[in-house]
Design an enzyme around this catalytic site. Sequence first.
Site, PDB file in Angstrom:
ATOM      1  N   GLU A 183     -46.748 -48.137 -41.644  1.00 31.61           N
ATOM      2  CA  GLU A 183     -45.258 -48.865 -41.730  1.00 31.61           C
ATOM      3  C   GLU A 183     -45.063 -50.033 -42.804  1.00 31.61           C
ATOM      4  O   GLU A 183     -44.152 -50.603 -42.813  1.00 31.61           O
ATOM      5  CB  GLU A 183     -44.813 -49.210 -40.329  1.00 31.61           C
ATOM      6  CG  GLU A 183     -44.505 -48.046 -39.391  1.00 31.61           C
ATOM      7  CD  GLU A 183     -44.270 -48.353 -38.056  1.00 31.61           C
ATOM      8  OE1 GLU A 183     -44.000 -49.646 -37.565  1.00 31.61           O
ATOM      9  OE2 GLU A 183     -43.591 -47.356 -37.253  1.00 31.61           O
TER      10      GLU A 183
ATOM     11  N   TYR B  27     -52.351 -43.171 -32.372  1.00 35.09           N
ATOM     12  CA  TYR B  27     -51.038 -43.759 -32.512  1.00 35.09           C
ATOM     13  C   TYR B  27     -50.971 -45.086 -33.173  1.00 35.09           C
ATOM     14  O   TYR B  27     -51.959 -46.152 -32.341  1.00 35.09           O
ATOM     15  CB  TYR B  27     -50.196 -43.513 -31.185  1.00 35.09           C
ATOM     16  CG  TYR B  27     -48.866 -44.354 -31.287  1.00 35.09           C
ATOM     17  CD1 TYR B  27     -47.706 -44.024 -31.806  1.00 35.09           C
ATOM     18  CD2 TYR B  27     -48.809 -45.731 -30.667  1.00 35.09           C
ATOM     19  CE1 TYR B  27     -46.522 -44.561 -32.013  1.00 35.09           C
ATOM     20  CE2 TYR B  27     -47.662 -46.442 -30.701  1.00 35.09           C
ATOM     21  CZ  TYR B  27     -46.508 -45.725 -31.272  1.00 35.09           C
ATOM     22  OH  TYR B  27     -45.263 -46.257 -31.464  1.00 35.09           O
TER      23      TYR B  27
ATOM     24  N   LYS C 202     -36.511 -37.221 -32.391  1.00 34.25           N
ATOM     25  CA  LYS C 202     -37.419 -36.351 -32.157  1.00 34.25           C
ATOM     26  C   LYS C 202     -36.807 -35.114 -31.298  1.00 34.25           C
ATOM     27  O   LYS C 202     -35.862 -35.374 -30.540  1.00 34.25           O
ATOM     28  CB  LYS C 202     -38.760 -36.909 -31.458  1.00 34.25           C
ATOM     29  CG  LYS C 202     -39.570 -37.935 -31.984  1.00 34.25           C
ATOM     30  CD  LYS C 202     -40.549 -38.554 -31.097  1.00 34.25           C
ATOM     31  CE  LYS C 202     -41.564 -39.327 -32.077  1.00 34.25           C
ATOM     32  NZ  LYS C 202     -42.782 -39.914 -31.153  1.00 34.25           N
TER      33      LYS C 202
ATOM     34  N   LYS D 162     -58.234 -33.290 -32.708  1.00 35.88           N
ATOM     35  CA  LYS D 162     -58.616 -33.245 -31.266  1.00 35.88           C
ATOM     36  C   LYS D 162     -57.537 -32.080 -30.779  1.00 35.88           C
ATOM     37  O   LYS D 162     -57.565 -32.199 -29.397  1.00 35.88           O
ATOM     38  CB  LYS D 162     -58.292 -34.706 -30.738  1.00 35.88           C
ATOM     39  CG  LYS D 162     -56.833 -35.170 -30.747  1.00 35.88           C
ATOM     40  CD  LYS D 162     -56.793 -36.539 -29.976  1.00 35.88           C
ATOM     41  CE  LYS D 162     -55.330 -37.354 -30.025  1.00 35.88           C
ATOM     42  NZ  LYS D 162     -54.987 -37.526 -31.446  1.00 35.88           N
TER      43      LYS D 162
ATOM     44  N   ARG E 172     -48.914 -57.932 -36.940  1.00 33.00           N
ATOM     45  CA  ARG E 172     -49.574 -56.598 -37.218  1.00 33.00           C
ATOM     46  C   ARG E 172     -50.487 -56.620 -38.495  1.00 33.00           C
ATOM     47  O   ARG E 172     -51.633 -55.997 -38.252  1.00 33.00           O
ATOM     48  CB  ARG E 172     -48.664 -55.765 -37.483  1.00 33.00           C
ATOM     49  CG  ARG E 172     -47.445 -55.257 -36.440  1.00 33.00           C
ATOM     50  CD  ARG E 172     -46.609 -54.175 -36.910  1.00 33.00           C
ATOM     51  NE  ARG E 172     -45.797 -53.790 -35.870  1.00 33.00           N
ATOM     52  CZ  ARG E 172     -45.198 -52.514 -35.899  1.00 33.00           C
ATOM     53  NH1 ARG E 172     -45.115 -52.062 -36.971  1.00 33.00           N
ATOM     54  NH2 ARG E 172     -44.531 -52.005 -34.889  1.00 33.00           N
TER      55      ARG E 172
ATOM     56  N   ASP F 127     -54.352 -32.420 -36.217  1.00 33.10           N
ATOM     57  CA  ASP F 127     -55.024 -33.189 -35.246  1.00 33.10           C
ATOM     58  C   ASP F 127     -56.385 -32.690 -34.956  1.00 33.10           C
ATOM     59  O   ASP F 127     -56.425 -31.726 -34.561  1.00 33.10           O
ATOM     60  CB  ASP F 127     -54.156 -33.956 -34.211  1.00 33.10           C
ATOM     61  CG  ASP F 127     -54.845 -35.323 -33.776  1.00 33.10           C
ATOM     62  OD1 ASP F 127     -56.278 -35.210 -33.640  1.00 33.10           O
ATOM     63  OD2 ASP F 127     -54.334 -36.117 -33.422  1.00 33.10           O
TER      64      ASP F 127
ATOM     65  N   HIS G 150     -49.863 -32.001 -33.854  1.00 30.78           N
ATOM     66  CA  HIS G 150     -51.131 -32.005 -32.826  1.00 30.78           C
ATOM     67  C   HIS G 150     -50.361 -31.306 -31.359  1.00 30.78           C
ATOM     68  O   HIS G 150     -51.142 -31.079 -30.735  1.00 30.78           O
ATOM     69  CB  HIS G 150     -51.382 -33.322 -32.345  1.00 30.78           C
ATOM     70  CG  HIS G 150     -50.338 -34.294 -31.703  1.00 30.78           C
ATOM     71  ND1 HIS G 150     -49.245 -34.925 -32.227  1.00 30.78           N
ATOM     72  CD2 HIS G 150     -50.265 -34.410 -30.261  1.00 30.78           C
ATOM     73  CE1 HIS G 150     -48.637 -35.369 -31.525  1.00 30.78           C
ATOM     74  NE2 HIS G 150     -49.228 -35.115 -29.997  1.00 30.78           N
TER      75      HIS G 150
END
Length: 419
Positions: free
Chosen positions: A304, A168, A374, A138, A237, A136, A111
């Site tokens: 996950e 996210y 990252k 957007k 979760r 993405d 993105h």
Amino acid sequence: MNKLNVTKCSFLLCLGFSIIICSVIYLRVGKTTDPNSIEPFGCKPLPNQCQAFLSSTDNVAEWFQGNCQLQGYILNSHRNCYNLTRELHFITRPLSREEEDYPMAFIITIHKELEVFVRLLRAIYMPQNVYCIHVDAKAPWEYQAAVQKIIGCFQNVFLSSRSEIVTYAGFSRLQADLNCLRDLAKSKIRWKKVVNLCGQDFPIMSNLELVQYMQSQRWRDRNMTPGTKQPVSIKQRTEQQHLEIPGSHVKALGRKKSPAPHNLQVYFGTAYFALTRGFVDFVLESTIARDLLEWSRDTFSPDEHYWVTLNHVEEAPGSYVNGNWEGDIRAIKWSDQEGVTHNGCKGHYVHNICIYGIGDLPWLINKNSMFANKFESNSFPETVDCLEEWHRQKVLSQSSVPVEPPWLLVTKSNSSSSS
């Protein structure tokens, strides 16, 4: 006299057309050869910090990279695909028979960070593999146009047939991978395993090393989904309902969910995987996988738990029912593991994940994971510069075919060559 006038008019008409045609040619040539236009060559020198990591570069200060303002270059370039891929240093031939006989599939969800994406793609690109790119929905149109232009030059790289507005920790992130899996399942390339990536990843292993790792005795017929039984600390979760606000965030609704379908034991792990083709068919076709997917729609960060839970289903092809955190898919420095699994972040932490600085490279190289996460081109550009050149040197050193000049990422400057 009339005959003479007609001849004059014809001459003048031909002359006028000739002037127009020459002017058009001049303007087109002038535009493409404008010295101020964006060129990929010699844009910036290789950072001096790279010297410690490179084996075949005598004097780093004399070497220049072909990377500069990639988005503008790609959008404004008038070059055809043959020249574009050469100038961006893509490898255009399989480097060994072993790699050619083991094609792989890759999913890349992106993105932002166009430069890191292009450098990631060319680092993992091999003509025998296949690549699905999910952009993405957007993302800015300029970004999408630049991505479309570069991947349009490759028959084995394509955009996902369906684009999500990714949030996210939302279901949309899982759906993006599933969209690409469905597309890859239709590919004519008979890939053996599929690996998912994001645009801020970068490889540590070469393609040959990935192939050898995938074919090792431990992983030859298994899926790689590192994880364990869901810890009590994060059970909310999947035990509480959540609502995804598209493109924004995920919020808890305070309502209890029903248990997982088919009496499945819920596992927790990474969102990253390496999956066999048989397992992908199971994910796309089995009732168990479809029911778990529907149940996961109102959970937090379902990517996950989805893959790792299905990989503990005994009848799933390539399942690893006794698996735990095995599989060195990602090198990540989490802030809460500082001093335990790593020596601290030499860049800076964002959401408890290290954005790597140049000082993190020795740890990454020695760890030799499949990929690392990252990287940011704006925060620590020299980190990607050095790692990319280190990786390309390794890839080319393992080649069984003659190395072609366009595959080299750095070249000596004219001044240093002449001296």
